[in-house]
Design an enzyme around this catalytic site. Structure first.
Site, PDB file in Angstrom:
ATOM      1  N   VAL A  15      -5.878  -6.148   4.147  1.00 31.91           N
ATOM      2  CA  VAL A  15      -5.171  -5.257   3.234  1.00 31.91           C
ATOM      3  C   VAL A  15      -3.753  -5.067   3.737  1.00 31.91           C
ATOM      4  O   VAL A  15      -3.532  -4.858   4.938  1.00 31.91           O
ATOM      5  CB  VAL A  15      -5.861  -3.870   3.139  1.00 31.91           C
ATOM      6  CG1 VAL A  15      -5.107  -2.965   2.174  1.00 31.91           C
ATOM      7  CG2 VAL A  15      -7.313  -4.027   2.719  1.00 31.91           C
ATOM      8  N   GLY A  16      -2.775  -5.181   2.837  1.00 27.23           N
ATOM      9  CA  GLY A  16      -1.384  -4.984   3.223  1.00 27.23           C
ATOM     10  C   GLY A  16      -0.648  -4.195   2.170  1.00 27.23           C
ATOM     11  O   GLY A  16      -1.243  -3.683   1.212  1.00 27.23           O
ATOM     12  N   GLY A  17       0.675  -4.086   2.333  1.00 24.02           N
ATOM     13  CA  GLY A  17       1.482  -3.326   1.387  1.00 24.02           C
ATOM     14  C   GLY A  17       1.443  -3.912  -0.008  1.00 24.02           C
ATOM     15  O   GLY A  17       1.543  -3.212  -1.008  1.00 24.02           O
ATOM     16  N   PHE A  18       1.285  -5.246  -0.081  1.00 22.32           N
ATOM     17  CA  PHE A  18       1.234  -5.888  -1.397  1.00 22.32           C
ATOM     18  C   PHE A  18      -0.082  -5.580  -2.101  1.00 22.32           C
ATOM     19  O   PHE A  18      -0.135  -5.401  -3.305  1.00 22.32           O
ATOM     20  CB  PHE A  18       1.394  -7.405  -1.229  1.00 22.32           C
ATOM     21  CG  PHE A  18       1.284  -8.170  -2.511  1.00 22.32           C
ATOM     22  CD1 PHE A  18       2.395  -8.354  -3.316  1.00 22.32           C
ATOM     23  CD2 PHE A  18       0.070  -8.674  -2.934  1.00 22.32           C
ATOM     24  CE1 PHE A  18       2.289  -9.045  -4.507  1.00 22.32           C
ATOM     25  CE2 PHE A  18      -0.033  -9.363  -4.124  1.00 22.32           C
ATOM     26  CZ  PHE A  18       1.081  -9.546  -4.899  1.00 22.32           C
ATOM     27  N   GLY A  19      -1.159  -5.498  -1.333  1.00 25.71           N
ATOM     28  CA  GLY A  19      -2.468  -5.274  -1.919  1.00 25.71           C
ATOM     29  C   GLY A  19      -3.527  -5.955  -1.070  1.00 25.71           C
ATOM     30  O   GLY A  19      -3.289  -6.347   0.070  1.00 25.71           O
ATOM     31  N   ARG A  20      -4.720  -6.108  -1.613  1.00 22.23           N
ATOM     32  CA  ARG A  20      -5.827  -6.710  -0.881  1.00 22.23           C
ATOM     33  C   ARG A  20      -5.789  -8.236  -0.986  1.00 22.23           C
ATOM     34  O   ARG A  20      -5.386  -8.784  -2.008  1.00 22.23           O
ATOM     35  CB  ARG A  20      -7.156  -6.189  -1.430  1.00 22.23           C
ATOM     36  CG  ARG A  20      -7.362  -4.698  -1.160  1.00 22.23           C
ATOM     37  CD  ARG A  20      -8.570  -4.152  -1.891  1.00 22.23           C
ATOM     38  NE  ARG A  20      -8.788  -2.769  -1.515  1.00 22.23           N
ATOM     39  CZ  ARG A  20      -9.764  -2.353  -0.711  1.00 22.23           C
ATOM     40  NH1 ARG A  20     -10.637  -3.222  -0.234  1.00 22.23           N
ATOM     41  NH2 ARG A  20      -9.900  -1.083  -0.403  1.00 22.23           N
ATOM     42  N   VAL A  21      -6.233  -8.885   0.091  1.00 24.28           N
ATOM     43  CA  VAL A  21      -6.286 -10.339   0.138  1.00 24.28           C
ATOM     44  C   VAL A  21      -7.743 -10.761   0.239  1.00 24.28           C
ATOM     45  O   VAL A  21      -8.477 -10.293   1.117  1.00 24.28           O
ATOM     46  CB  VAL A  21      -5.491 -10.892   1.341  1.00 24.28           C
ATOM     47  CG1 VAL A  21      -5.544 -12.422   1.340  1.00 24.28           C
ATOM     48  CG2 VAL A  21      -4.052 -10.404   1.298  1.00 24.28           C
ATOM     49  N   ASP A 100       7.747 -14.292 -19.111  1.00 20.24           N
ATOM     50  CA  ASP A 100       8.816 -13.608 -18.381  1.00 20.24           C
ATOM     51  C   ASP A 100       9.567 -14.609 -17.500  1.00 20.24           C
ATOM     52  O   ASP A 100       9.804 -14.365 -16.315  1.00 20.24           O
ATOM     53  CB  ASP A 100       8.246 -12.468 -17.536  1.00 20.24           C
ATOM     54  CG  ASP A 100       9.315 -11.449 -17.144  1.00 20.24           C
ATOM     55  OD1 ASP A 100      10.386 -11.423 -17.797  1.00 20.24           O
ATOM     56  OD2 ASP A 100       9.091 -10.680 -16.194  1.00 20.24           O
TER      57      ASP A 100
END
Length: 321
Positions: A15-21, A100
């Site tokens: 788990v990091g700042g970006f989210g779960r891996v 996008d």
């Protein structure tokens, strides 16, 4: 999503700042690490971009002190991005529309190879018995397909229009929209098209490129961008045609012989003979594996969040059409 057994917690790697891996496995047995975005994380997208050593394309065009890209580099980057979009449009059972496309969503790795990223607004394209997908308008101003904006009917050609804006941005090294400029110059697509139709793109291109671009290569590049920016989607080329044309522009840049220049003058069609198209199974290298878990603001009455998992599932489980 299938490859991670719908983000099974037993497959959580970290788990990091970006989210779960999560650990995932593709159909061919390839193991992958899949990052699932955290909608409450303010740093998510910025952290993801740090995985790509050279960051977004835009930062290499203007607004920073980074060295100017050569014309050949710019062509190769555009080709890489076109290859990624072509894969999205044709590499799975049902097409995927990015929705996008812009220079901040084209990321460069350590070798300046382009990857298309950020699928937070992506939607599954029309089925075989449909001509479009009816959906609320989303995207970035300056890159929006005017036909999609007017009719709320989304097709793969909406990505093609946005990519045409990217091409002009790459050539002119200025934002898609710049409200401080005179009114006729605010929108890069409209402004650059007036010069393209006069055959004078060389008058507005990046000053760092003056005298360093093969005129035939610039001509083919301008024609390609003009086709992408056609008012109506049916008049725009497919991303496959765009890819072929850009590869041809690169060949012209690399070949300065009189024969190549004469061939360029005689050839004005979308389909360029003699240029092999990279097999579809190789195109997925041009698409960055990333799920946006809801970092975009706003809501959509057609269930945007529900489509994200389906879209990403197609990205990692492609079944060619």
């Amino acid at each position: 999503m299938d490859s991670t057994n719908k983000f099974d917690e037993t497959l959580l790697l970290g788990v990091g700042g970006f989210g779960r891996v999560y650990k995932g496995t593709l159909e061919d047995g390839t193991n992958v690490a899949v990052k699932r975005g955290n909608p409450r994380s303010e740093q998510g997208l910025a952290e993801f971009r740090t995985y790509m050593a050279n960051g977004p394309l835009r930062s290499h065009l203007y607004g920073t002190n980074l060295p100017s890209l050569s014309w050949k580099q710019r062509l190769e980057i555009c080709i890489g991005a076109a290859r990624g979009l072509h894969y999205l449009h044709t590499g799975a059972t049902q097409s995927i529309i990015h929705r996008d496309v812009k220079t901040t969503n084209i990321l460069l790795d350590e070798s300046f190879v382009a990857k298309v990223a950020d699928f937070g607004l992506s939607k599954t394209g029309p089925s075989l018995d449909q001509t479009h997908v009816s959906t609320a308008v989303k995207g970035s101003f300056g890159y929006l397909d005017p036909e999609y904006f007017r009719r709320q009917q989304l097709t793969e050609k909406s990505d093609v229009y946005s990519f045409g804006v990217v091409l002009m941005e790459v050539l002119c090294t200025r934002p898609a929209l710049n409200p401080v400029l005179p009114r006729d110059q605010v929108n890069i697509a409209e402004w650059a098209m007036t010069w393209q139709k006069k055959g004078m793109l060389d008058q507005i291109m990046d000053q760092n490129l003056v005298g360093k671009v093969n005129p035939a290569s610039l001509k083919k590049f301008g024609e390609t961008a003009e086709k992408c920016l056609a008012e109506y989607g049916v008049e725009r080329p497919s991303m496959g045609d765009v890819l072929w044309n850009l590869e041809y522009a690169l060949q012209l840049e690399e070949t300065s012989s009189a024969a190549a220049l004469n061939e360029a003058e005689d050839n004005s069609t979308n389909h360029i003979p003699g240029i092999p198209l990279t097999p579809l199974e190789q195109f997925d290298n041009s698409v960055s594996m990333m799920v946006d878990g809801g970092g975009h603001s706003g809501t959509d009455d057609d269930g945007e969040d529900a489509t994200t998992s389906a879209v990403f599932s197609q990205l990692v489980n492609p079944r060619g059409r």
